[in-house]
Enzyme design. Structure first.
Site, PDB file in Angstrom:
ATOM      1  N   SER A 180       0.811  -1.210   0.000  1.00  0.00           N
ATOM      2  CA  SER A 180       0.000   0.000   0.000  1.00  0.00           C
ATOM      3  C   SER A 180       0.850   1.268   0.000  1.00  0.00           C
ATOM      4  O   SER A 180       1.600   1.518  -0.930  1.00  0.00           O
ATOM      5  CB  SER A 180      -0.952  -0.038   1.196  1.00  0.00           C
ATOM      6  OG  SER A 180      -1.909   0.975   1.137  1.00  0.00           O
ATOM      7  N   ASP A 199      -2.513   6.169  -3.478  1.00  0.00           N
ATOM      8  CA  ASP A 199      -1.398   5.520  -2.788  1.00  0.00           C
ATOM      9  C   ASP A 199      -0.839   4.415  -3.681  1.00  0.00           C
ATOM     10  O   ASP A 199      -1.218   4.279  -4.841  1.00  0.00           O
ATOM     11  CB  ASP A 199      -1.843   4.982  -1.423  1.00  0.00           C
ATOM     12  CG  ASP A 199      -2.886   3.883  -1.524  1.00  0.00           C
ATOM     13  OD1 ASP A 199      -3.582   3.807  -2.552  1.00  0.00           O
ATOM     14  OD2 ASP A 199      -3.008   3.088  -0.572  1.00  0.00           O
ATOM     15  N   ASP A 216      -1.105   1.179  -4.097  1.00  0.00           N
ATOM     16  CA  ASP A 216      -1.954   0.205  -4.793  1.00  0.00           C
ATOM     17  C   ASP A 216      -3.282   0.801  -5.227  1.00  0.00           C
ATOM     18  O   ASP A 216      -4.179   0.083  -5.666  1.00  0.00           O
ATOM     19  CB  ASP A 216      -2.179  -1.032  -3.927  1.00  0.00           C
ATOM     20  CG  ASP A 216      -2.927  -0.731  -2.628  1.00  0.00           C
ATOM     21  OD1 ASP A 216      -2.868   0.422  -2.154  1.00  0.00           O
ATOM     22  OD2 ASP A 216      -3.552  -1.655  -2.070  1.00  0.00           O
ATOM     23  N   ASP A 256      -5.886   2.069  -3.752  1.00  0.00           N
ATOM     24  CA  ASP A 256      -7.183   1.872  -3.102  1.00  0.00           C
ATOM     25  C   ASP A 256      -7.548   3.075  -2.230  1.00  0.00           C
ATOM     26  O   ASP A 256      -8.599   3.091  -1.602  1.00  0.00           O
ATOM     27  CB  ASP A 256      -7.232   0.567  -2.305  1.00  0.00           C
ATOM     28  CG  ASP A 256      -6.242   0.506  -1.148  1.00  0.00           C
ATOM     29  OD1 ASP A 256      -5.405   1.424  -1.018  1.00  0.00           O
ATOM     30  OD2 ASP A 256      -6.300  -0.475  -0.381  1.00  0.00           O
TER      31      ASP A 256
END
Length: 474
Positions: A103, A266, A268, A270
């Site tokens: 992340s 961010d 990834d 999400d």
């Protein structure tokens, strides 16, 4: 949470905490676990995505080896976003999905997020089963033999399906319908899509992560003029002073390029945070606020309720109360937000950090989708971004992490509880304090919100002093 998996999967330094061996064992379990749920003769299918960090190939190969050794087939989406893996899992007939990402963490960390076939994250009982195999208490898993051995397959087309899903969602919102009712975009759909953001100048910060190969393409398909930064990943520059955890990156970039709004994702993708045209930060609470008002005006906000977490800002609660919008509070983590939403049928929920879920489109936080929703609200309200979010004023906040020997004992300690009660009494209805156990670290988070930053600092420091006096800090 267990020894390996926390509230959002397993995360740690690659090669140290998250080794190839551990990834292999995780794959062995997943292949075995989901294969057991299939009818005799049916193949188990698991889809894998990854972000841009250097260690992803190592972990991907180890996971795939473990999964196929247990008799399931692997489908590789390669560099993609966490929400795209969730979308593929629930829409493309996969038994589960795995996202390799840490992340917003630095490049040397990595993680494994497991997503069920319905697109949601693992529950506590499933996490306990994974843990029991990883720590050796479950025993050995049999290897698949002969024709039962799994295969590894390219599934780049999954990224295209997800890209079209985002475009279709923007079209549906513009037409005020729940969905287009078709699985493939027609030439007419694509032509219409190019009109939706035409004439809009938008800044994007892709964090040199998963959004780097997707966000710009989606916005250009919707007709926007897009100014992009941090979209050239090299394996080690993911989240490096860019993205949603370095919000000053997008705020400065938006203002410098005279964009009407900017969005930062961010690693990834999400999460999504934003900047208004003046270079002022717009956090997840403010995005939820604006979207909640817009959805209610269209009759789309079930029971006039949004789902947020205990870490949402006091200013959001006050703004909701003023506007007559109800809210449910959950533990931190979009998994818990989604559990509450799915149980009650609520349509909107999320976190201050930018994990925001729109139930008609997704089952997990989706940064690019969130930015598209915010753009629709901006267009329909015919306001500047600064005007759109001004109704949700954030209270000053202080958040301090304290390392402790026993998180539960620290939070429940009598001296500590008395310090919290004293702070709550002093604040009354003008603010709040909160102690929260970290889901992944030996840390208690001490938070205070008050009319001034000085009051926040004082109340946090008083509680930490009580923790020191009680001997719970290490």
């Amino acid at each position: 949470m267990g020894r390996f998996f926390g509230t959002d999967g397993f995360r740690g330094e690659a090669g140290v905490k998250l080794t190839a061996e551990l990834a292999y064992k995780t794959g062995r379990f997943l292949g075995y676990y989901y294969k057991q749920k299939k009818a005799a003769g049916e193949r188990c299918r698991i889809v894998i995505g990854e972000d841009t960090r250097l260690s992803c190939s190592m972990i991907e190969n180890a996971l795939a080896a473990g999964i196929t050794a247990s008799g399931a087939d692997v489908y590789l989406m390669h560099v993609t976003t966490t929400p795209s893996v969730s979308y593929a899992a629930r829409n493309d007939n996969f038994d589960c999905g795995v996202m390799i990402s840490a992340s917003h963490n630095p490049y040397y960390d990595n993680g494994i997020k497991v997503i069920n076939g319905d697109g949601s994250k693992l529950g506590d009982s499933e996490i306990a089963e994974v843990e029991s195999y990883l720590d050796g208490s479950m025993g050995e898993i049999p290897y698949a033999l002969r024709a039962e051995i799994g295969t590894v397959n390219d599934y780049s087309e999954g990224r295209e399906h997800y890209r079209d899903h985002l475009i279709a969602s923007a079209i549906a919102d513009a037409k005020n319908v729940k969905s287009l009712g078709n699985t493939e975009l027609s030439a007419e759909d694509r032509a219409y899509a190019r009109t939706l953001f035409a004439g809009r100048k938008i800044a994007l910060d892709c964090a040199n992560g998963s959004a780097s190969f997707l966000a710009k393409e989606v916005y250009e398909a919707l007709g926007a003029e897009v100014i992009v930064k941090a979209y050239t990943p090299d394996g080690i520059n993911i989240n490096d002073k860019v993205g949603s955890t370095h919000i000053d990156s997008i705020t400065a970039f938006t203002k410098e390029n005279n964009c009407e709004i900017g969005f930062a994702y961010d690693g990834d993708a999400d999460r999504c945070l934003a900047s208004d045209e003046n270079g002022q930060e717009v956090n997840g609470d403010q995005l939820i606020y604006a979207c909640a008002l817009n959805m209610r005006s269209k009759g789309l906000l079930k029971d006039d309720t949004a789902v947020v977490t205990v870490m949402s800002n006091f200013g959001l609660f006050r703004a909701f109360e003023r506007e007559g919008i109800r809210y449910e509070k959950t533990a931190v983590g979009d998994r818990f937000v989604w559990e509450c939403m799915s149980e009650h049928g609520y349509k909107l929920g999320g976190e201050q950090s930018g994990h925001i879920i729109f139930a008609d489109n997704a089952t997990t936080g989706d940064g690019i989708l969130t930015s598209l929703k915010a753009m629709r609200v901006l267009i329909e309200n015919e306001k500047k971004a600064s005007e759109l979010f001004e109704g949700c004023k954030m209270y000053p906040q202080s958040l301090k992490n304290v390392r402790v020997g026993d998180k539960k004992a620290a939070v429940e300690n009598t001296e500590v509880r008395n310090a919290v009660l004293k702070a709550e009494k002093a604040l009354g209805d003008t603010g709040r304090v909160l102690l929260r156990e970290s889901g992944t670290e030996p840390v208690v988070r001490v938070m205070a919100e008050a009319p001034t930053k000085e009051e926040c600092e004082k109340h946090c420091d008083d509680i930490i002093a009580a923790m020191k006096a009680a001997g719970v800090i290490i």
